[in-house]
Design a protein around this motif. Structure first.
Motif, PDB file in Angstrom:
ATOM      1  N   UNK A  61     -16.809 -20.126  35.967  1.00  0.00           N
ATOM      2  CA  UNK A  61     -17.186 -18.986  35.155  1.00  0.00           C
ATOM      3  C   UNK A  61     -16.827 -17.693  35.886  1.00  0.00           C
ATOM      4  N   UNK A  62     -16.239 -16.724  35.167  1.00  0.00           N
ATOM      5  CA  UNK A  62     -15.814 -15.470  35.794  1.00  0.00           C
ATOM      6  C   UNK A  62     -16.366 -14.287  35.014  1.00  0.00           C
ATOM      7  N   UNK A  63     -16.318 -13.139  35.646  1.00  0.00           N
ATOM      8  CA  UNK A  63     -16.771 -11.899  35.026  1.00  0.00           C
ATOM      9  C   UNK A  63     -15.866 -11.578  33.834  1.00  0.00           C
ATOM     10  N   UNK A  64     -16.470 -11.400  32.659  1.00  0.00           N
ATOM     11  CA  UNK A  64     -15.669 -11.237  31.444  1.00  0.00           C
ATOM     12  C   UNK A  64     -14.990  -9.877  31.361  1.00  0.00           C
ATOM     13  N   UNK A  65     -15.671  -8.853  31.807  1.00  0.00           N
ATOM     14  CA  UNK A  65     -15.096  -7.507  31.782  1.00  0.00           C
ATOM     15  C   UNK A  65     -15.352  -6.814  33.120  1.00  0.00           C
ATOM     16  N   UNK A  66     -14.448  -5.938  33.486  1.00  0.00           N
ATOM     17  CA  UNK A  66     -14.631  -5.130  34.689  1.00  0.00           C
ATOM     18  C   UNK A  66     -14.440  -3.667  34.317  1.00  0.00           C
ATOM     19  N   UNK A  67     -15.174  -2.819  35.000  1.00  0.00           N
ATOM     20  CA  UNK A  67     -15.015  -1.381  34.840  1.00  0.00           C
ATOM     21  C   UNK A  67     -13.971  -0.915  35.848  1.00  0.00           C
ATOM     22  N   UNK A  68     -12.839  -0.509  35.340  1.00  0.00           N
ATOM     23  CA  UNK A  68     -11.736  -0.073  36.195  1.00  0.00           C
ATOM     24  C   UNK A  68     -10.785   0.786  35.375  1.00  0.00           C
ATOM     25  N   UNK A  96      -3.646 -15.943  42.123  1.00  0.00           N
ATOM     26  CA  UNK A  96      -3.319 -17.245  42.701  1.00  0.00           C
ATOM     27  C   UNK A  96      -2.776 -18.208  41.652  1.00  0.00           C
ATOM     28  N   UNK A  97      -2.809 -17.774  40.396  1.00  0.00           N
ATOM     29  CA  UNK A  97      -2.373 -18.634  39.295  1.00  0.00           C
ATOM     30  C   UNK A  97      -2.051 -17.769  38.086  1.00  0.00           C
ATOM     31  N   UNK A  98      -1.399 -18.354  37.103  1.00  0.00           N
ATOM     32  CA  UNK A  98      -1.013 -17.621  35.906  1.00  0.00           C
ATOM     33  C   UNK A  98      -2.235 -17.136  35.134  1.00  0.00           C
ATOM     34  N   UNK A  99      -3.292 -17.926  35.162  1.00  0.00           N
ATOM     35  CA  UNK A  99      -4.513 -17.578  34.449  1.00  0.00           C
ATOM     36  C   UNK A  99      -5.097 -16.262  34.957  1.00  0.00           C
ATOM     37  N   UNK A 100      -4.859 -15.927  36.201  1.00  0.00           N
ATOM     38  CA  UNK A 100      -5.382 -14.682  36.756  1.00  0.00           C
ATOM     39  C   UNK A 100      -4.746 -13.460  36.100  1.00  0.00           C
ATOM     40  N   UNK A 101      -3.461 -13.565  35.739  1.00  0.00           N
ATOM     41  CA  UNK A 101      -2.805 -12.469  35.026  1.00  0.00           C
ATOM     42  C   UNK A 101      -3.374 -12.326  33.620  1.00  0.00           C
ATOM     43  N   UNK A 102      -3.684 -13.467  32.991  1.00  0.00           N
ATOM     44  CA  UNK A 102      -4.327 -13.413  31.673  1.00  0.00           C
ATOM     45  C   UNK A 102      -5.719 -12.794  31.783  1.00  0.00           C
ATOM     46  N   UNK A 103      -6.425 -13.124  32.853  1.00  0.00           N
ATOM     47  CA  UNK A 103      -7.786 -12.626  33.014  1.00  0.00           C
ATOM     48  C   UNK A 103      -7.827 -11.110  33.137  1.00  0.00           C
ATOM     49  N   UNK A 104      -6.966 -10.494  33.944  1.00  0.00           N
ATOM     50  CA  UNK A 104      -7.055  -9.052  34.143  1.00  0.00           C
ATOM     51  C   UNK A 104      -6.730  -8.314  32.851  1.00  0.00           C
ATOM     52  N   UNK A 105      -5.818  -8.841  32.056  1.00  0.00           N
ATOM     53  CA  UNK A 105      -5.556  -8.236  30.741  1.00  0.00           C
ATOM     54  C   UNK A 105      -6.808  -8.325  29.873  1.00  0.00           C
ATOM     55  N   UNK A 106      -7.459  -9.496  29.894  1.00  0.00           N
ATOM     56  CA  UNK A 106      -8.669  -9.704  29.103  1.00  0.00           C
ATOM     57  C   UNK A 106      -9.835  -8.858  29.614  1.00  0.00           C
ATOM     58  N   UNK A 107     -10.019  -8.799  30.928  1.00  0.00           N
ATOM     59  CA  UNK A 107     -11.167  -8.094  31.505  1.00  0.00           C
ATOM     60  C   UNK A 107     -11.118  -6.597  31.229  1.00  0.00           C
ATOM     61  N   UNK A 108      -9.927  -6.075  30.922  1.00  0.00           N
ATOM     62  CA  UNK A 108      -9.782  -4.650  30.631  1.00  0.00           C
ATOM     63  C   UNK A 108      -9.791  -4.368  29.136  1.00  0.00           C
ATOM     64  N   UNK A 109      -9.829  -5.442  28.310  1.00  0.00           N
ATOM     65  CA  UNK A 109      -9.766  -5.241  26.846  1.00  0.00           C
ATOM     66  C   UNK A 109     -10.829  -6.068  26.120  1.00  0.00           C
ATOM     67  N   UNK A 110     -10.454  -7.266  25.693  1.00  0.00           N
ATOM     68  CA  UNK A 110     -11.289  -8.040  24.769  1.00  0.00           C
ATOM     69  C   UNK A 110     -12.345  -8.903  25.446  1.00  0.00           C
ATOM     70  N   UNK A 111     -12.126  -9.272  26.706  1.00  0.00           N
ATOM     71  CA  UNK A 111     -13.073 -10.152  27.384  1.00  0.00           C
ATOM     72  C   UNK A 111     -13.008 -11.593  26.923  1.00  0.00           C
ATOM     73  N   UNK A 112     -11.859 -12.007  26.389  1.00  0.00           N
ATOM     74  CA  UNK A 112     -11.763 -13.359  25.830  1.00  0.00           C
ATOM     75  C   UNK A 112     -11.608 -14.440  26.893  1.00  0.00           C
ATOM     76  N   UNK A 113     -11.172 -14.087  28.096  1.00  0.00           N
ATOM     77  CA  UNK A 113     -11.052 -15.078  29.175  1.00  0.00           C
ATOM     78  C   UNK A 113     -12.367 -15.075  29.961  1.00  0.00           C
ATOM     79  N   UNK A 114     -13.092 -16.168  29.841  1.00  0.00           N
ATOM     80  CA  UNK A 114     -14.405 -16.259  30.489  1.00  0.00           C
ATOM     81  C   UNK A 114     -14.437 -17.277  31.628  1.00  0.00           C
ATOM     82  N   UNK A 115     -13.388 -18.107  31.724  1.00  0.00           N
ATOM     83  CA  UNK A 115     -13.358 -19.135  32.760  1.00  0.00           C
ATOM     84  C   UNK A 115     -11.957 -19.264  33.349  1.00  0.00           C
ATOM     85  N   UNK A 116     -11.927 -19.584  34.605  1.00  0.00           N
ATOM     86  CA  UNK A 116     -10.704 -20.064  35.237  1.00  0.00           C
ATOM     87  C   UNK A 116     -11.013 -21.509  35.630  1.00  0.00           C
TER      88      UNK A 116
END
Length: 363
Positions: A257-264, A234-254
């Protein structure tokens, strides 16, 4: 004298007997057909037929050499018959039977975002205005980082007469409780779920199969192996989040507070194109609500990627409550009043799709 009379009588009897025998012989011969007359072979000359008129086919007496009859032009019924584009008994992509569907469905629209894709300006501006990120980064920068982590999506698969791709889109409505739809849902090739969908403990009603899971950062959860994570941004930050959630977990908020990492599985991550999301807003919900819901977006995605679509778990329950099947929501109905999505309008579109034969709506 007596002797002469006897001789005369004998002569007369002999003559009578002779006449009787001759008569029977002629009668017998008349019953026997005469033999055919002996024909002396002679050379016969066939009469030549006059030449045919211009444009006419010559007529011959031998059916083996007779020219084939001219083919009649196809009837209007034959002209209207169209071969199905897929191997199912009906195909979503065949738009000939529904003017309503043809006016809305654009087969050229690609649901999934692709690397180096140039987004249409109008659709991009609309999408960027939905939930502003405010960090000043460009779409091209964020997309470049994203596709350095996830695999490029497979090429679009078009309908084919040898394939019948069946899909079940499973919403989270309370009307799934005690429905017994689980086995029917799992019988589809692809099963699409969304957000916080729970299967454990509800298998009889919702099934236990999931091939695609629609989510966004605020609704993220860990996925099963080989399940596609389908990000609805729904926003540009969401694209940053999925990259982060699959790697470093550096995006913690939109905005929360959001899930830092996902198993996928990184090789099975798909991102809904902002341009496709705008197409749904324009063509399908016709700008009712600020933007379409996740469930409705999943349905339109299925129309573009499946040959037959079945819907489960959409709409209110039997008591008119809008809540998830795994919970009792005391704020039932709040979803309809937020103004973000127009649930009533989306429900009417789903019902019309069912009436047009483009989906099977199971309530």
């Amino acid at each position: 004298m007596a002797m002469r009379r006897r001789l005369c009588a004998l002569s007369f009897a002999a003559a009578a007997l002779f006449l009787m025998l001759a008569t029977r012989q002629r009668h017998f011969l008349s019953l026997t057909p005469p033999p055919p007359p002996e024909v002396t072979p002679t050379r016969q000359h066939k009469a030549e037929a006059p030449p045919p008129h211009k444009g006419e086919q010559p007529v011959t007496s031998n059916p083996r050499t007779r020219p084939p009859p001219k083919q009649a032009p196809p009837s209007s019924t034959q002209e209207k018959e169209v071969k199905r584009s897929c191997g199912c008994d009906s195909c979503v992509s065949d738009v000939a039977g529904s003017d309503w569907f043809r006016q809305r469905f654009n087969p050229e629209q690609q649901p999934i975002l692709r690397q180096n894709q140039t987004l249409e300006d109008g659709a991009l501006s609309w999408w960027l205005s939905l939930q502003r990120s405010g960090d000043g980064r460009t779409v091209q920068e964020v997309m470049s980082e994203l596709f350095a982590v996830i695999a490029p999506p497979p090429p679009p698969q078009k309908p084919h007469p040898s394939l019948c791709r069946t899909c079940a889109v499973v919403g989270n409505s309370g009307n799934l409780r005690e429905s017994g739809h689980g086995e029917l849902i799992d019988s589809h090739h692809n099963v699409i779920r969304m957000n916080h969908a729970v299967m454990a403990g509800f298998e009889q009603d919702v099934g236990n199969k999931s091939t695609h899971h629609f989510l966004y950062p605020e609704s993220a959860m860990d996925l099963r192996p080989r399940e596609h994570l389908v990000l609805l941004p729904f926003k540009l930050r969401d694209l940053e989040w999925v990259r982060s959630a699959l790697t470093t977990g550096d995006v913690t908020r939109t905005y929360m507070r959001v899930k830092e990492r996902v198993s996928a599985d990184r090789d099975r991550v798909l991102v809904v194109s902002p341009e496709f999301f705008g197409y749904i807003h324009q063509n399908w919900t016709e700008k009712h609500g600020r933007y379409p819901s996740t469930g409705f977006t999943a349905v339109i995605y299925a129309l573009h990627t499946c040959d037959q679509v079945s819907l489960f778990g959409f709409g209110a329950d039997s008591e008119g409550n809008w809540h998830h099947y795994w919970e009792k929501n005391k704020f039932a109905g709040a979803f309809r009043k937020t103004g973000v999505h127009n649930a009533d309008y989306e429900t009417e579109i789903l019902q019309q799709l069912h009436r047009e034969g483009k989906v099977q709506l199971h309530l």
